[in-house]
Design an enzyme around this catalytic site. Structure first.
Site, PDB file in Angstrom:
ATOM      1  N   ASP A 179       0.851  -1.187   0.000  1.00  0.00           N
ATOM      2  CA  ASP A 179       0.000   0.000   0.000  1.00  0.00           C
ATOM      3  C   ASP A 179       0.888   1.238   0.000  1.00  0.00           C
ATOM      4  OD1 ASP A 179      -2.366   1.718   0.263  1.00  0.00           O
ATOM      5  OD2 ASP A 179      -3.380  -0.105   0.953  1.00  0.00           O
ATOM      6  N   HIS A 249      -2.796   2.928  -5.034  1.00  0.00           N
ATOM      7  CA  HIS A 249      -2.175   2.558  -3.751  1.00  0.00           C
ATOM      8  C   HIS A 249      -0.705   2.182  -3.963  1.00  0.00           C
ATOM      9  CE1 HIS A 249      -5.583   2.826  -0.990  1.00  0.00           C
ATOM     10  NE2 HIS A 249      -6.348   2.359  -1.950  1.00  0.00           N
ATOM     11  N   GLU A 315      -9.767   2.544  -5.423  1.00  0.00           N
ATOM     12  CA  GLU A 315      -9.365   3.913  -5.108  1.00  0.00           C
ATOM     13  C   GLU A 315      -8.178   4.414  -5.925  1.00  0.00           C
ATOM     14  OE1 GLU A 315     -10.739   4.075  -0.453  1.00  0.00           O
ATOM     15  OE2 GLU A 315      -8.749   3.243  -0.846  1.00  0.00           O
TER      16      GLU A 315
HETATM   17  C1  ACM Z   1     -10.892  -0.546   0.382  1.00  0.00           C
HETATM   18  O1  ACM Z   1     -11.335  -0.469   1.532  1.00  0.00           O
HETATM   19  N1  ACM Z   1     -10.327   0.504  -0.188  1.00  0.00           N
HETATM   20  C2  ACM Z   1     -10.974  -1.770  -0.375  1.00  0.00           C
END
Ligand code: ACM
Length: 516
Positions: A179, A249, A315
């Site tokens: 991440d 990410h 995201e």
């Molecule tokens: C997430 O909670 N962004 C998968």
């Protein structure tokens, strides 16, 4: 006796036969001739403090484990039958996994103190009530995600987490390895992923997110450690699904290798993140980056035998693609009209890469934006409606919605918890979840592989805190994904739970004590 025995998740059927119990003592033997059952036999023997043998001793006094293909035809490989009477205990599994699950049920038929003292917990021995259990899971994906990027856990903690999942007959461990705040898996071809991207200088503070501690944080798993964890999980019939995020990410990776990002986007300056937000860094769709991703996945596939590989996909901000002249030119050349289609292009490409190697892609529900790759499975987190849509289009789905399965969301009220994120997610709410939404027509039910509980660790630096958020809500989810819905009963679950919590005390699992 009319009460259910205190097993969580509740088996499909249990019948206390009313005969004399079977005593387990130092001379009891676990009999397992089948090499595929040695791991289960050894684990059970270690808990009980008894020996394993290939053959029953004269006079019985054995806990016999075996695989029964005929039972497998009836109950599936994860199904089992456990019968206990004065003469002995027999656990027959449809496959080796079924035997393992039978052994977990046997553990829970014994007093919690066996977890510490084995058969000596009862002085002269412990007793298995005379019982017949027939059992099989409702779903094949009974999962939990652990985020080790926002806060790292060493191997011993990861194994403890897997142990507790296995006690609940959970079978998927999604290892969130990558991440913005840290990259946690050794990739031999790209050493800076662990020398640079695994370390941050400081971290935003819980409850005061504008201020930062002065404690460097980091860590990673060597490939040997990854193999060790995968093997450890396999002995407990837990599949480790790695999650490698594409295309967003990616701040940590791009800090180590900035050349794989949108370098000509104005202001492009990736940094490993020390706070919790969504960041604009994304991989750029250019040959060097694609080679990097192929190389990373090649090493990942060599470490993880899992059929499913999770590629994140959530995201991903579109800003840098839109601001980069190179990416814009790529989009034009490939007739991609917007950032959603770039996202979708990345996912399709990764899906092809995985499919060519016999694996299947799974990703968060945003992978549907711009069109879902044909063989892709989807994990719905924002809303189950995405999964319903995907299932109707013929995709396999896993239910992981924030509404019921995000265990970083607090269980108590904001006042009780000293602040909260997300909605209040009580034990009863988790228990009430049904992965098969009433809106989903029966012909699509088979597309729902199961459900998964998420432990995102922005606000959980320690494993003790993870366990406090996870349990007993994950115990409730275990019953959601295992037990037939018509057998679920929250009051009965609460009664059985008191025994499980006593077991957690002996195992050192730091659960949150439910309100009376
Ligand atoms: C997430 O909670 N962004 C998968």
């Amino acid at each position: 006796m009319s009460q259910n025995p205190s097993i969580i998740p509740l088996p499909v059927s249990c019948r206390l036969t009313g005969g004399a119990p079977f005593p387990i003592a130092g001379d009891t033997v676990i009999v397992a001739a089948d090499p595929a059952l040695k791991g289960t036999a050894n684990q059970l023997a270690k808990i009980l403090g008894v020996k394993v043998a290939d053959r029953a001793p004269a006079g019985g006094n054995a806990i016999a484990l075996r695989v029964d293909p005929a039972l497998g035809a009836k109950l599936g490989g994860e199904g089992y039958m456990l019968t206990a009477s004065a003469g002995g205990v027999e656990i027959r599994g449809g496959g080796p996994a079924g035997v393992f699950y039978g052994a977990q049920s046997l553990r829970q038929l014994l007093p919690p103190d066996v977890e510490r003292f084995g058969w000596r917990a009862g002085g002269a021995g412990v007793q298995v009530p005379a019982i017949e259990i027939e059992d099989r899971p409702r779903f094949t994906w009974r999962g939990s995600l652990l985020d080790v990027s926002r806060h790292f856990s060493p191997v011993a903690e990861v194994k403890k987490y897997i142990d507790t999942l296995a006690l609940h007959k959970m079978n998927v461990f999604q290892w969130h390895l990558v991440d913005d705040q840290g990259w946690r898996i050794e990739i031999k071809k790209y050493p800076k992923l662990t020398s640079v991207a695994a370390w941050r200088e400081n971290t935003t503070q819980v409850g005061a997110e504008q201020s930062f501690d002065d404690v460097p944080h980091g860590g990673f798993y060597t490939q040997d450690e990854v193999r060790d964890v995968v093997a450890y999980a396999a002995e407990r019939f837990v599949t480790v699904v790695p999650e490698i995020e594409v295309p967003g990410h990616s701040s940590a990776a791009l800090t180590a290798y900035p050349e794989f990002g949108n370098t000509d986007a104005p202001g492009y300056a990736p940094k490993i993140q020390n706070r919790w937000a969504i960041f604009p860094e994304t991989y750029a769709p250019k040959p060097a980056t694609l080679q990097f991703l192929d190389d990373v996945f090649t090493e990942v596939l060599a470490l993880f035998p899992s059929k499913f590989i999770h590629v994140g996909g959530d995201e991903a901000m579109k800003d840098q693609w839109e601001a980069s002249p190179t990416t814009q030119a790529f989009m034009k050349a490939n007739q991609l009209k917007d950032g959603h289609e770039v996202q979708s292009w990345f996912i399709r490409r990764t899906e092809n890469f995985l499919a060519a190697r016999g694996r299947r892609l799974i990703g968060w529900d945003e992978i549907q934006e711009g069109g879902l790759a044909p063989g892709a499975a989807m994990m719905a987190w924002r809303d189950v409606k995405w999964a319903i849509e995907a299932a109707r289009m013929g995709h396999d789905v896993v239910m992981a919605p924030t509404s019921h399965t995000y265990f970083d969301y607090t269980e108590g009220t904001a006042e009780e918890e000293g602040g909260a994120i997300g909605t209040q997610t009580t034990l009863e709410k988790v228990y009430s979840f049904d992965p098969i939404s009433p809106e989903l027509q029966p012909q699509y039910h088979g597309r729902v592989l199961g459900a998964q509980g998420q432990l995102w660790r922005e606000r959980m630096p320690s494993l003790a805190l993870v366990e406090h958020r996870a349990y007993p809500r994950l115990s409730a989810l275990a019953e959601v994904v295992w037990t037939p819905p018509e057998k679920k009963d929250f009051a009965d679950f609460r009664r059985r739970l008191s025994w499980l919590l006593a077991r957690f005390d002996r195992l050192g699992v730091n659960y949150r004590r439910p309100r009376a």
